[in-house]
Design a protein around this motif. Structure first.
Motif, PDB file in Angstrom:
ATOM      1  N   MET A 128       0.852  -1.114   0.063  1.00 25.31           N
ATOM      2  CA  MET A 128       0.070   0.038   0.126  1.00 25.31           C
ATOM      3  C   MET A 128       0.949   1.228   0.027  1.00 25.31           C
ATOM      4  SD  MET A 128      -2.839   1.081   2.639  1.00 25.31           S
ATOM      5  CE  MET A 128      -1.997   0.448   3.960  1.00 25.31           C
ATOM      6  N   PRO A 129       0.553   2.282  -0.926  1.00 25.16           N
ATOM      7  CA  PRO A 129       1.453   3.513  -1.070  1.00 25.16           C
ATOM      8  C   PRO A 129       1.168   4.284   0.341  1.00 25.16           C
ATOM      9  CG  PRO A 129      -0.785   3.702  -2.309  1.00 25.16           C
ATOM     10  CD  PRO A 129      -0.584   2.139  -1.973  1.00 25.16           C
ATOM     11  N   VAL A 130       2.262   4.951   0.631  1.00 28.96           N
ATOM     12  CA  VAL A 130       2.079   6.080   1.604  1.00 28.96           C
ATOM     13  C   VAL A 130       1.224   7.056   0.923  1.00 28.96           C
ATOM     14  CG1 VAL A 130       3.249   7.904   2.724  1.00 28.96           C
ATOM     15  CG2 VAL A 130       4.331   5.754   2.635  1.00 28.96           C
ATOM     16  N   ILE A 131       0.272   7.755   1.804  1.00 27.94           N
ATOM     17  CA  ILE A 131      -0.738   8.624   1.718  1.00 27.94           C
ATOM     18  C   ILE A 131      -0.578   9.692   2.244  1.00 27.94           C
ATOM     19  CG2 ILE A 131      -3.296   9.114   1.002  1.00 27.94           C
ATOM     20  CD1 ILE A 131      -3.748   5.958   0.893  1.00 27.94           C
ATOM     21  N   ASP A 132      -0.556  11.099   1.590  1.00 29.47           N
ATOM     22  CA  ASP A 132      -0.929  12.112   2.229  1.00 29.47           C
ATOM     23  C   ASP A 132      -1.537  13.307   1.603  1.00 29.47           C
ATOM     24  OD1 ASP A 132       0.754  13.128   0.197  1.00 29.47           O
ATOM     25  OD2 ASP A 132       2.704  13.731   1.559  1.00 29.47           O
ATOM     26  N   VAL A 133      -2.065  14.300   2.552  1.00 26.82           N
ATOM     27  CA  VAL A 133      -2.935  15.377   1.787  1.00 26.82           C
ATOM     28  C   VAL A 133      -2.360  16.798   2.212  1.00 26.82           C
ATOM     29  CG1 VAL A 133      -5.035  16.144   2.480  1.00 26.82           C
ATOM     30  CG2 VAL A 133      -4.907  13.951   2.849  1.00 26.82           C
ATOM     31  N   VAL A 134      -2.601  17.431   0.939  1.00 25.91           N
ATOM     32  CA  VAL A 134      -1.856  18.709   0.906  1.00 25.91           C
ATOM     33  C   VAL A 134      -2.932  19.795   0.371  1.00 25.91           C
ATOM     34  CG1 VAL A 134       0.570  18.126   0.807  1.00 25.91           C
ATOM     35  CG2 VAL A 134      -0.613  18.455  -1.196  1.00 25.91           C
ATOM     36  N   ARG A 135      -2.798  20.887   0.710  1.00 27.35           N
ATOM     37  CA  ARG A 135      -3.616  22.121  -0.156  1.00 27.35           C
ATOM     38  C   ARG A 135      -2.855  22.869  -0.924  1.00 27.35           C
ATOM     39  NH1 ARG A 135      -6.525  27.070   2.646  1.00 27.35           N
ATOM     40  NH2 ARG A 135      -7.519  28.070   0.574  1.00 27.35           N
ATOM     41  N   GLY A 136      -3.282  22.882  -2.218  1.00 26.81           N
ATOM     42  CA  GLY A 136      -2.389  23.510  -3.178  1.00 26.81           C
ATOM     43  C   GLY A 136      -2.702  23.354  -4.612  1.00 26.81           C
ATOM     44  N   ASP A 137      -1.988  23.750  -5.451  1.00 28.19           N
ATOM     45  CA  ASP A 137      -1.980  23.616  -6.883  1.00 28.19           C
ATOM     46  C   ASP A 137      -1.243  22.208  -7.517  1.00 28.19           C
ATOM     47  OD1 ASP A 137      -1.513  23.703  -9.754  1.00 28.19           O
ATOM     48  OD2 ASP A 137      -0.511  25.795  -9.604  1.00 28.19           O
ATOM     49  N   ILE A 138      -2.127  21.524  -7.954  1.00 25.54           N
ATOM     50  CA  ILE A 138      -1.870  20.015  -8.483  1.00 25.54           C
ATOM     51  C   ILE A 138      -0.493  20.265  -9.424  1.00 25.54           C
ATOM     52  CG2 ILE A 138      -3.542  19.559  -9.980  1.00 25.54           C
ATOM     53  CD1 ILE A 138      -3.705  16.681  -8.910  1.00 25.54           C
ATOM     54  N   THR A 139      -0.727  21.205 -10.441  1.00 25.46           N
ATOM     55  CA  THR A 139       0.105  21.188 -11.374  1.00 25.46           C
ATOM     56  C   THR A 139       1.907  21.492 -10.824  1.00 25.46           C
ATOM     57  OG1 THR A 139       0.174  23.483 -11.790  1.00 25.46           O
ATOM     58  CG2 THR A 139      -1.421  22.227 -12.978  1.00 25.46           C
ATOM     59  N   ALA A 140       1.920  21.853  -9.598  1.00 23.87           N
ATOM     60  CA  ALA A 140       3.317  22.124  -9.021  1.00 23.87           C
ATOM     61  C   ALA A 140       3.659  21.042  -8.166  1.00 23.87           C
ATOM     62  CB  ALA A 140       3.026  23.384  -8.164  1.00 23.87           C
ATOM     63  N   GLU A 141       2.838  20.054  -8.217  1.00 25.81           N
ATOM     64  CA  GLU A 141       3.406  18.909  -7.453  1.00 25.81           C
ATOM     65  C   GLU A 141       4.631  18.061  -7.907  1.00 25.81           C
ATOM     66  OE1 GLU A 141       2.327  17.647  -4.293  1.00 25.81           O
ATOM     67  OE2 GLU A 141       1.234  19.394  -4.441  1.00 25.81           O
ATOM     68  N   ASP A 142       5.627  17.639  -7.226  1.00 21.77           N
ATOM     69  CA  ASP A 142       6.810  16.816  -7.484  1.00 21.77           C
ATOM     70  C   ASP A 142       6.411  15.331  -7.449  1.00 21.77           C
ATOM     71  OD1 ASP A 142       9.489  16.324  -7.952  1.00 21.77           O
ATOM     72  OD2 ASP A 142       9.980  16.930  -5.617  1.00 21.77           O
ATOM     73  N   VAL A 143       5.825  15.174  -8.450  1.00 27.21           N
ATOM     74  CA  VAL A 143       5.355  13.747  -8.672  1.00 27.21           C
ATOM     75  C   VAL A 143       5.718  13.129 -10.082  1.00 27.21           C
ATOM     76  CG1 VAL A 143       3.688  13.578  -6.814  1.00 27.21           C
ATOM     77  CG2 VAL A 143       3.175  14.258  -9.193  1.00 27.21           C
ATOM     78  N   ASP A 144       5.628  11.819 -10.196  1.00 28.82           N
ATOM     79  CA  ASP A 144       5.703  11.309 -11.601  1.00 28.82           C
ATOM     80  C   ASP A 144       4.652  11.647 -12.581  1.00 28.82           C
ATOM     81  OD1 ASP A 144       8.213   9.997 -10.828  1.00 28.82           O
ATOM     82  OD2 ASP A 144       7.241   8.370 -10.166  1.00 28.82           O
ATOM     83  N   ALA A 145       3.208  11.527 -11.879  1.00 28.75           N
ATOM     84  CA  ALA A 145       2.287  11.588 -12.488  1.00 28.75           C
ATOM     85  C   ALA A 145       1.033  12.411 -12.095  1.00 28.75           C
ATOM     86  CB  ALA A 145       1.519  10.366 -13.047  1.00 28.75           C
ATOM     87  N   ILE A 146       0.275  13.198 -12.624  1.00 32.41           N
ATOM     88  CA  ILE A 146      -0.833  14.008 -11.784  1.00 32.41           C
ATOM     89  C   ILE A 146      -2.176  13.393 -12.499  1.00 32.41           C
ATOM     90  CG2 ILE A 146       0.391  15.838 -11.052  1.00 32.41           C
ATOM     91  CD1 ILE A 146      -0.649  17.644 -13.255  1.00 32.41           C
ATOM     92  N   VAL A 147      -3.196  12.975 -11.833  1.00 30.36           N
ATOM     93  CA  VAL A 147      -4.216  12.745 -12.300  1.00 30.36           C
ATOM     94  C   VAL A 147      -5.116  14.035 -12.541  1.00 30.36           C
ATOM     95  CG1 VAL A 147      -6.398  11.575 -11.731  1.00 30.36           C
ATOM     96  CG2 VAL A 147      -4.184  10.614 -11.101  1.00 30.36           C
TER      97      VAL A 147
END
Length: 167
Positions: A1-20
């Motif tokens: 199971m992945p680590v899950i966290d919650v943030v408030r912000g702009d999804i287009t600025a996330e430091d991830v491989d993929a955005i949904v």
């Protein structure tokens, strides 16, 4: 199971491989989070989406991220249900969005993924129920994704997602 966290912000600025993105069936962009992602990724995203459309509610497909900043390499387009009172399979369709997005993330090799609150904007899905569905589906879906970030646009959605995660 992945680590899950919650943030408030702009999804287009996330430091991830993929955005949904919470897409519509045409995959050519829309309002809300989908419009923001399409603006950030540039016009090639709409052309790539159109080539894969239509995408049925509950399904998800991936395209390149185009003009989004690295490390984002992919946009996963998930089509949520339009809320019609809850008696038309909306819960199952929303759950499928999260499950299929994780399956697509596995197919493209994404290890980190950011999700918005799918279907809670103009599609009208009750945000409290949507938060519970998001967290429970992500927890129950076998995946190689190591880290899922739930990105809330506003404080109310953030608080609902945190409550679902820790409730």
């Amino acid at each position: 199971m992945p680590v899950i966290d919650v943030v408030r912000g702009d999804i287009t600025a996330e430091d991830v491989d993929a955005i949904v993105t919470a897409a519509n069936e045409s995959l050519m962009g829309g309002g809300g989070v989908d419009g923001a992602i399409h603006r950030a990724a540039g016009p090639r995203l709409a052309r790539a989406g159109a080539a894969l459309a239509p995408c049925e509610p509950g399904e998800a497909v991936a395209t390149p991220a185009f003009d989004l900043d690295p490390p984002v390499r992919h946009v996963i387009h998930a089509v949520g249900p339009i809320w019609e009172g809850g008696g038309h399979g909306e819960v199952d369709t929303l759950s499928s969005c999260y499950r299929r997005s994780l399956e697509v993330a596995d197919e493209i090799g994404a290890r980190t993924v950011a999700f918005p609150a799918i279907a809670t904007g103009v599609y009208g899905f009750p945000a409290d129920r949507a938060a519970q569905i998001a967290v429970s589906t992500i927890r129950a879906t076998p995946t190689s994704v190591a880290h899922v970030r739930l990105v809330a646009f506003d404080a109310a959605t953030h608080d609902l997602l945190v409550a679902a995660l820790h409730g």
